[in-house]
Design a protein around this motif. Structure first.
Motif, PDB file in Angstrom:
ATOM      1  N   PRO B 121      -7.956   1.527  -2.872  1.00  0.00           N
ATOM      2  CA  PRO B 121      -7.475   0.191  -3.265  1.00  0.00           C
ATOM      3  C   PRO B 121      -6.761  -0.527  -2.116  1.00  0.00           C
ATOM      4  O   PRO B 121      -6.874  -1.752  -1.980  1.00  0.00           O
ATOM      5  CB  PRO B 121      -6.502   0.466  -4.415  1.00  0.00           C
ATOM      6  N   ALA B 122      -6.050   0.226  -1.291  1.00  0.00           N
ATOM      7  CA  ALA B 122      -5.384  -0.408  -0.138  1.00  0.00           C
ATOM      8  C   ALA B 122      -6.435  -0.963   0.835  1.00  0.00           C
ATOM      9  O   ALA B 122      -6.274  -2.059   1.394  1.00  0.00           O
ATOM     10  CB  ALA B 122      -4.482   0.597   0.566  1.00  0.00           C
ATOM     11  N   ASN B 123      -7.528  -0.213   1.005  1.00  0.00           N
ATOM     12  CA  ASN B 123      -8.626  -0.706   1.860  1.00  0.00           C
ATOM     13  C   ASN B 123      -9.119  -2.059   1.358  1.00  0.00           C
ATOM     14  O   ASN B 123      -9.448  -2.959   2.147  1.00  0.00           O
ATOM     15  CB  ASN B 123      -9.818   0.261   1.833  1.00  0.00           C
ATOM     16  N   ARG B 124      -9.193  -2.188   0.033  1.00  0.00           N
ATOM     17  CA  ARG B 124      -9.672  -3.458  -0.530  1.00  0.00           C
ATOM     18  C   ARG B 124      -8.663  -4.575  -0.269  1.00  0.00           C
ATOM     19  O   ARG B 124      -9.035  -5.696   0.055  1.00  0.00           O
ATOM     20  CB  ARG B 124      -9.943  -3.310  -2.034  1.00  0.00           C
ATOM     21  N   ALA B 478      10.240  -0.298   0.040  1.00  0.00           N
ATOM     22  CA  ALA B 478       8.797  -0.305   0.322  1.00  0.00           C
ATOM     23  C   ALA B 478       8.596  -0.654   1.789  1.00  0.00           C
ATOM     24  O   ALA B 478       9.308  -1.491   2.335  1.00  0.00           O
ATOM     25  CB  ALA B 478       8.097  -1.326  -0.566  1.00  0.00           C
ATOM     26  N   GLY B 479       7.616  -0.033   2.390  1.00  0.00           N
ATOM     27  CA  GLY B 479       7.310  -0.342   3.788  1.00  0.00           C
ATOM     28  C   GLY B 479       7.342   0.900   4.657  1.00  0.00           C
ATOM     29  O   GLY B 479       7.658   2.004   4.199  1.00  0.00           O
ATOM     30  N   SER B 480       7.034   0.712   5.935  1.00  0.00           N
ATOM     31  CA  SER B 480       6.892   1.859   6.838  1.00  0.00           C
ATOM     32  C   SER B 480       8.234   2.466   7.230  1.00  0.00           C
ATOM     33  O   SER B 480       8.262   3.506   7.887  1.00  0.00           O
ATOM     34  CB  SER B 480       6.108   1.453   8.079  1.00  0.00           C
ATOM     35  N   SER B 481       9.336   1.835   6.838  1.00  0.00           N
ATOM     36  CA  SER B 481      10.630   2.452   7.147  1.00  0.00           C
ATOM     37  C   SER B 481      10.810   3.748   6.361  1.00  0.00           C
ATOM     38  O   SER B 481      11.667   4.553   6.703  1.00  0.00           O
ATOM     39  CB  SER B 481      11.780   1.479   6.850  1.00  0.00           C
ATOM     40  N   VAL B 496       0.749  -0.069   2.563  1.00  0.00           N
ATOM     41  CA  VAL B 496       0.185  -0.729   1.373  1.00  0.00           C
ATOM     42  C   VAL B 496      -0.166   0.337   0.332  1.00  0.00           C
ATOM     43  O   VAL B 496       0.129   0.182  -0.862  1.00  0.00           O
ATOM     44  CB  VAL B 496      -1.046  -1.594   1.759  1.00  0.00           C
ATOM     45  N   ALA B 497      -0.749   1.445   0.780  1.00  0.00           N
ATOM     46  CA  ALA B 497      -1.086   2.530  -0.161  1.00  0.00           C
ATOM     47  C   ALA B 497       0.190   3.073  -0.825  1.00  0.00           C
ATOM     48  O   ALA B 497       0.232   3.290  -2.043  1.00  0.00           O
ATOM     49  CB  ALA B 497      -1.829   3.647   0.573  1.00  0.00           C
ATOM     50  N   LEU B 498       1.220   3.279  -0.021  1.00  0.00           N
ATOM     51  CA  LEU B 498       2.492   3.775  -0.569  1.00  0.00           C
ATOM     52  C   LEU B 498       3.086   2.783  -1.562  1.00  0.00           C
ATOM     53  O   LEU B 498       3.707   3.173  -2.556  1.00  0.00           O
ATOM     54  CB  LEU B 498       3.502   3.962   0.570  1.00  0.00           C
ATOM     55  N   THR B 499       2.907   1.496  -1.279  1.00  0.00           N
ATOM     56  CA  THR B 499       3.444   0.476  -2.180  1.00  0.00           C
ATOM     57  C   THR B 499       2.699   0.491  -3.512  1.00  0.00           C
ATOM     58  O   THR B 499       3.300   0.324  -4.582  1.00  0.00           O
ATOM     59  CB  THR B 499       3.369  -0.919  -1.525  1.00  0.00           C
ATOM     60  N   LEU B 500       1.391   0.724  -3.466  1.00  0.00           N
ATOM     61  CA  LEU B 500       0.624   0.830  -4.715  1.00  0.00           C
ATOM     62  C   LEU B 500       1.113   2.026  -5.527  1.00  0.00           C
ATOM     63  O   LEU B 500       1.224   1.971  -6.757  1.00  0.00           O
ATOM     64  CB  LEU B 500      -0.872   0.961  -4.413  1.00  0.00           C
ATOM     65  N   ARG B 501       1.415   3.099  -4.798  1.00  0.00           N
ATOM     66  CA  ARG B 501       1.939   4.292  -5.480  1.00  0.00           C
ATOM     67  C   ARG B 501       3.299   3.981  -6.095  1.00  0.00           C
ATOM     68  O   ARG B 501       3.583   4.370  -7.239  1.00  0.00           O
ATOM     69  CB  ARG B 501       2.045   5.430  -4.466  1.00  0.00           C
ATOM     70  N   LEU B 502       4.118   3.247  -5.373  1.00  0.00           N
ATOM     71  CA  LEU B 502       5.438   2.878  -5.900  1.00  0.00           C
ATOM     72  C   LEU B 502       5.275   1.993  -7.143  1.00  0.00           C
ATOM     73  O   LEU B 502       5.987   2.176  -8.140  1.00  0.00           O
ATOM     74  CB  LEU B 502       6.243   2.143  -4.808  1.00  0.00           C
TER      75      LEU B 502
END
Ligand SMILES: Cc1cc2nc3c(=O)[nH]c(=O)nc-3n(C[C@H](O)[C@H](O)[C@H](O)COP(=O)(O)OP(=O)(O)OC[C@H]3O[C@@H](n4cnc5c(N)ncnc54)[C@H](O)[C@@H]3O)c2cc1C
Lengths: 138, 511
Positions: B121-124, B478-481, B496-502
């Motif tokens: 989904p992040a790829n999309r 959320a974010g790369s931090s 973005v993938a981590l944010t979808l998981r969150l």
């Protein structure tokens, strides 16, 4: 392979190598090197395996500067020989030697047998080929 | 719906289920995950739809370590830094998640399998789907070229995909506008995350506009998504209840800042015959509507054997050489000598390499890299004594690199040289002295990672495995931090993938 065969092939290789610089004054650094007195014809294999001479000599000199202990034609030739022998112990004619050297050089890179020469990461065998030509062209 | 915070009455209070601080890729992704749901979301964004110099100046700060462009490496308006990102996308490698005994402070609370369902989904979202990051056969088939496999055992091929690049602010503007349950407050700066008395919950957000208005936002859940440098700054600034800053009981906020160190011009590769290097190994190639470029990545086995950090290298065709060519650049004669000397190893036959172009002797490739750096507690974000236009202490960055980082990078550069030699493709000139010092020209990739790292143990991280700030029940980051390690892949796809998981986690919590 017999010792006599080895020695004659070494002489053959040296004469081929020297042929590359025929017509130039040859001053090998190691004065004991009998080879500096054996100019021959430019051999097919050496012309094939090293490119344009001036460029080869410049890189060869850089190698010798970085590795001064290798400033010896006989020793260099012997090392080059063992490199291609490891690929094809029976290589005798120019074509076979060139092919074996090409493989040996790739093999050096593959194994990580490389030297850093003025920034270039070079296969040890390849660098020695350039160095041998440089020594004989001095 | 968009609202300009400068146009609503002073001291307006807004309420929502979720308040998202920051409208960059992370904040927008989180908000969109709730579009059309029964959950109300308020996104508070510092900028407007376009860049503005006064707002951007809020990002200025000072450096205590390696010189770093604090305002130049990010953008402060809707869409955040995606307004000028390069679009390079690749997931992290499985090894990046592991606790490696040779990498201090390594290890995520979970393995890559936890993120896998979110990568597609992040790829999309970044418009690169479907992801074909390792699929050699696919690229071979679609480029019609035979793609040589690395042979030294040191490297493996990966494929970086390029987002168009997706500018999140403009690309998803309509979605945000249309969603009845999403309100985006523009030109609103969060200046304090106000905590309850014990500092265990967020009570409200305090907002200011640059023209002096003050508003508040209250929510059940708060998500801090202001970017990898600003996330720790916001936590440190929010210190009215907890003097050290929110989530900073263990002095972890701001520590472990990581970049992907890059040395411009660290090396060049010369090659005689372009036919030996397929196009996708040296340029972006368009396949099925998206661009990709091969990347050289150290193999797992090699990383483990030599105890090295991860890295990604990419090559790009930079120039051609013709006989007799001259130039002021002192590398030109070096390149040409190598091409002339090594010609028999680098091209077939003896005649011209290109009969149509008989003077051509070869080409050179420029190289780029994204290298992992060791998580380092002394590489950190703190606050300076200077204040911005909102009266807030500016950011102070002390970015540091270690000898372990440098040695690893140099080793990988040498591996790259060996790979090109072993494949008979080219020769590499290394411009980095192996003298134990980081060259002065080291820079980053505008990748801001680690300064609110994820760890199950509050003594070792700022957020837990669900990105919740340790010790707080309703504040998430959320974010790369939150990345505990940086890997060697550009961070946005993973964040973005981590944010979808969150988002999924929050949906569960709100039920
Ligand atoms: C030149 C450049 C090239 C890049 N290229 C790549 C690439 O090729 N591939 C890749 O993966 N990554 C790349 N990046 C990094 C990428 O842009 C970031 O990873 C990504 O934008 C981070 O998303 P984010 O939402 O976490 O933060 P940001 O994009 O920084 O967004 C944060 C948002 O928060 C807002 N904000 C900040 N403070 C406040 C506040 N106090 N109150 C309210 N709002 C606030 C900001 O205005 C901004 O909109 C690049 C970055 C730059 C600068």
């Amino acid at each position: 392979m017999s010792a006599g065969h080895d020695a004659s092939r070494r002489r053959f290789l040296l004469s081929l190598l020297l042929g590359l610089v025929a017509g130039r004054t040859l001053v090998a650094c190691d004065s004991s090197t009998e080879s500096r007195h054996v100019p021959g014809q430019a051999p097919e294999w050496l012309l094939k395996i090293t490119g344009e001479r001036d460029a080869v000599v410049r890189i060869g000199k850089d190698y010798l500067e970085a590795f001064p202990a290798e400033r010896n034609v006989e020793a260099l030739m012997s090392a080059i020989e063992s490199s291609f022998e490891a690929v094809n112990a029976a290589a005798a004619d120019a074509g076979e030697i060139v092919t074996a050297l090409q493989q040996a050089v790739r093999g050096d890179y593959q194994r990580g047998d490389v030297a850093q020469v003025n920034g270039w990461i070079l296969s040890r065998t390849e660098a020695r080929l350039y160095a041998a030509v440089a020594l004989l062209s001095a | 719906m968009f609202t300009d915070a400068r146009t609503i009455p002073d001291h307006t209070r807004l309420d929502a289920d979720i308040a998202v601080i920051g409208g960059g890729p992370a904040g927008i992704t989180l908000a969109r995950s709730f579009a059309g749901s029964g959950t109300s979301v308020c996104v508070i964004e510092s900028g407007g739809h376009e860049a503005d110099a006064d707002t951007q100046a809020l990002y200025e700060g000072s450096n205590a370590g390696i010189e770093y462009p604090l305002a130049g490496s990010r953008l402060r308006f809707l869409g955040g830094s995606s307004n000028h990102w390069g679009g390079y996308c690749r997931p992290l490698d499985p090894i990046d998640f592991e606790q490696r005994d040779w990498v201090p402070f390594s290890g995520w609370p979970f393995g890559i399998e936890e993120l896998l369902p979110y990568y597609e989904p992040a790829n999309r979202i970044v418009e690169i789907a479907p992801g074909r990051f390792e699929d050699m056969a696919y690229w071979q088939q679609h480029t019609g070229e035979s793609l040589p496999q690395p042979v030294t055992g040191r490297m493996q091929m990966r494929f970086v995909h390029f987002s168009p690049p997706t500018h999140f602010g403009s690309r998803y503007r309509e979605d945000l506008d249309r969603a009845a349950n999403i309100q985006v407050l523009l030109n609103a700066n969060v200046v304090n995350i106000a905590a309850t008395e014990q500092g265990r919950s967020v009570r409200q957000l305090e907002l200011r506009t640059l023209d002096g208005r003050a508003h508040t936002v209250r929510a059940r859940i708060y998500v801090l998504a202001t970017g990898g440098l600003e996330n720790p700054r916001m936590l440190l600034l929010s210190n009215d209840v907890v003097p050290a800053g929110l989530g900073n009981h263990n002095d972890m906020v701001g520590r472990f800042f990581m970049e992907h160190p890059h040395l411009s011009g660290f090396g060049e590769i010369v090659l005689a015959d372009l036919k030996r290097l397929p196009a996708i190994y040296r340029e972006r190639v368009r396949v099925e509507g998206r661009n990709a470029n091969a990347a050289f990545n150290p193999s797992d086995a090699f990383l483990r054997e030599r105890r090295l950090l991860n890295a990604t290298f990419m090559a790009g065709l930079a120039g051609n050489y013709h006989r007799g060519m001259t130039s002021d650049w002192d590398h030109v004669p070096l390149h040409m000598d190598m091409l002339n000397a090594a010609r028999p190893f680098l091209a077939d036959g003896e005649g011209p390499i290109d009969t149509q172009n008989p003077e051509l002797i070869g080409h050179w490739l420029g190289l780029g890299c994204a290298c992992e750096q060791v998580p380092n507690p002394d590489s950190r974000v703190t606050l300076s004594e200077e204040r911005d236009a909102l009266g807030l202490r500016r950011i102070r960055l002390d970015w540091r690199l270690t000898e372990q980082d440098r040695r690893s990078l140099v080793e990988h550069m040498r591996s790259l040289a060996m790979e090109f030699g072993a494949l008979g493709i080219g020769r590499m000139l290394l411009n980095v002295e192996d003298d134990g010092l980081w060259p002065e020209k080291v820079s980053g990739g505008s990748h801001h990672m680690g300064a609110t790292r994820m760890h199950d143990d509050p003594k070792q991280g700022v957020v837990d495995r669900n990105s919740r700030v340790h010790g707080m029940d309703n504040l998430f980051v959320a974010g790369s931090s939150v990345f505990p390690t940086s890997g060697a892949a550009n961070p946005t796809l993973t964040l973005v993938a981590l944010t979808l998981r969150l988002a999924e986690h929050l949906k569960g919590r709100l039920q």
